[in-house]
Design an enzyme around this catalytic site. Structure first.
Site, short mmCIF file in Angstrom:
data_model
loop_
_atom_site.label_atom_id
_atom_site.label_comp_id
_atom_site.label_asym_id
_atom_site.label_seq_id
_atom_site.Cartn_x
_atom_site.Cartn_y
_atom_site.Cartn_z
N LYS A 39 -10.64 -3.51 -4.26
CA LYS A 39 -10.63 -2.97 -5.66
C LYS A 39 -9.12 -2.61 -6.41
CE LYS A 39 -13.25 0.64 -5.53
NZ LYS A 39 -13.80 0.74 -4.01
N ARG A 75 -17.71 6.40 -10.38
CA ARG A 75 -18.59 6.67 -9.06
C ARG A 75 -19.88 7.35 -9.02
NH1 ARG A 75 -13.76 5.70 -5.95
NH2 ARG A 75 -13.98 6.19 -3.85
N ARG A 121 -6.55 -1.23 7.70
CA ARG A 121 -5.75 -0.95 6.62
C ARG A 121 -4.74 -0.12 6.78
NH1 ARG A 121 -8.79 0.34 0.77
NH2 ARG A 121 -9.03 2.57 1.49
N ARG A 151 -4.64 6.00 6.03
CA ARG A 151 -5.13 6.86 5.25
C ARG A 151 -6.10 7.84 6.22
NH1 ARG A 151 -6.87 4.69 -0.41
NH2 ARG A 151 -8.82 5.82 0.16
N ARG A 182 -18.14 7.68 3.82
CA ARG A 182 -17.96 7.23 2.56
C ARG A 182 -18.82 6.01 2.12
NH1 ARG A 182 -11.82 5.67 2.54
NH2 ARG A 182 -11.93 5.23 0.29
P1 AMP Z 1 -10.47 5.74 -3.50
O1 AMP Z 1 -9.12 5.74 -3.22
O2 AMP Z 1 -10.92 5.43 -4.79
O3 AMP Z 1 -11.36 5.16 -2.29
O4 AMP Z 1 -10.86 7.26 -3.53
C1 AMP Z 1 -10.46 8.26 -2.53
C2 AMP Z 1 -11.18 9.62 -2.34
O5 AMP Z 1 -10.90 10.03 -3.84
C3 AMP Z 1 -12.77 9.19 -2.51
O6 AMP Z 1 -13.38 9.32 -1.07
C4 AMP Z 1 -13.33 10.70 -3.14
O7 AMP Z 1 -13.18 11.57 -2.41
C5 AMP Z 1 -12.15 10.77 -4.37
N1 AMP Z 1 -12.41 9.89 -5.53
C6 AMP Z 1 -11.83 8.99 -6.11
N2 AMP Z 1 -12.34 8.48 -7.30
C7 AMP Z 1 -13.61 9.33 -7.53
C8 AMP Z 1 -14.45 9.45 -8.64
N3 AMP Z 1 -14.47 8.74 -9.61
N4 AMP Z 1 -15.39 10.16 -8.29
C9 AMP Z 1 -15.30 11.11 -7.14
N5 AMP Z 1 -14.51 11.30 -6.24
C10 AMP Z 1 -13.51 10.28 -6.28
#
Ligand code: AMP
Length: 211
Positions: free
Chosen positions: A13, A88, A123, A157, A168
């Protein structure tokens, strides 16, 4: 144009959002990047979000809607935007509708869990600018271990570690996957095969958007 990028963690994404920014000349909002910046800066939101993020759980909807609601009101969003990693949950999608946000398309990047688990172990991320690379030769940085964009050292990360990725993915299936049906019902869903190369996924997304 207002676009949502849906898909499991590691589907690409963020990578595709960067391409769509150039193509559509609109900004992308990555809630994940914003939360990581808040954690790094030690803000109140960052302190609240950290433990959820570290375990692979979702940050509470009210925290997310606080960040997103503010951002969407900004001047930079006047001509549209790309939402990367948000909504999400069904509650976040409903909150967006309540804010009066009219989405043009929800683009779902489809990929199996086994492929995600293999991808995430390769990654590498830039802790400074958020750029993403791989250590397996599919999207390597020019110089190993160094960000092409800002020169910082690349890292794995914490939430890309195997046990967290597993959580996740479980969270994705339970809480985020229902959004596919939500946007399908509204006639906004377009699906793309995310196992293809970065360029092929980009072409498929353009086609899905009629560009
Ligand atoms: P990402 O980089 O988008 O995978 O996000 C990393 C982490 O941030 C996720 O595993 C969640 O803990 C948190 N996170 C990011 N976006 C959201 C969202 N829209 N709602 C809830 N948690 C989020």
């Amino acid at each position: 144009m207002k676009i949502i990028l849906l898909g499991p963690p590691g589907a690409g994404k963020g990578t595709q959002a960067a391409k769509l920014i150039d193509l559509l000349k609109v900004p992308a909002l990555s809630t994940g990047d914003m939360l990581r910046a808040a954690v790094k800066a030690g803000t109140k939101i960052g302190l609240e979000a950290k433990s959820f993020m570290d375990s692979g759980a979702l940050v509470p909807d009210d925290v997310i809607m606080g960040i997103v609601g503010e951002y969407l009101k900004g001047e930079q969003c006047a001509n549209g935007y790309i939402l990367d990693g948000m909504p999400r949950t069904l509650s976040q999608a409903e909150s967006l509708e309540k804010l009066g946000v009219k989405i043009d398309a929800a683009l779902s990047l489809e990929i199996a869990d086994s492929e995600i688990e293999a991808r995430m172990s390769n990654r590498r991320c830039c802790p400074v600018c958020g750029a993403v690379f791989t250590a397996d030769g599919t999207n390597p940085p020019v110089k190993e271990g160094v960000c092409d964009k800002c020169g910082a050292g690349l890292i794995i990360r914490d939430d890309d570690k195997p046990e967290t990725v597993h959580n996740r993915l479980a969270v994705y299936h339970a809480q985020t996957e229902p959004l596919i049906a939500f946007y399908k019902e509204r006639g906004l869903l377009k699906t793309v095969d995310a196992t293809l190369s970065i360029d092929a996924v980009e072409s498929a997304l353009k086609k899905a958007l009629g560009l």
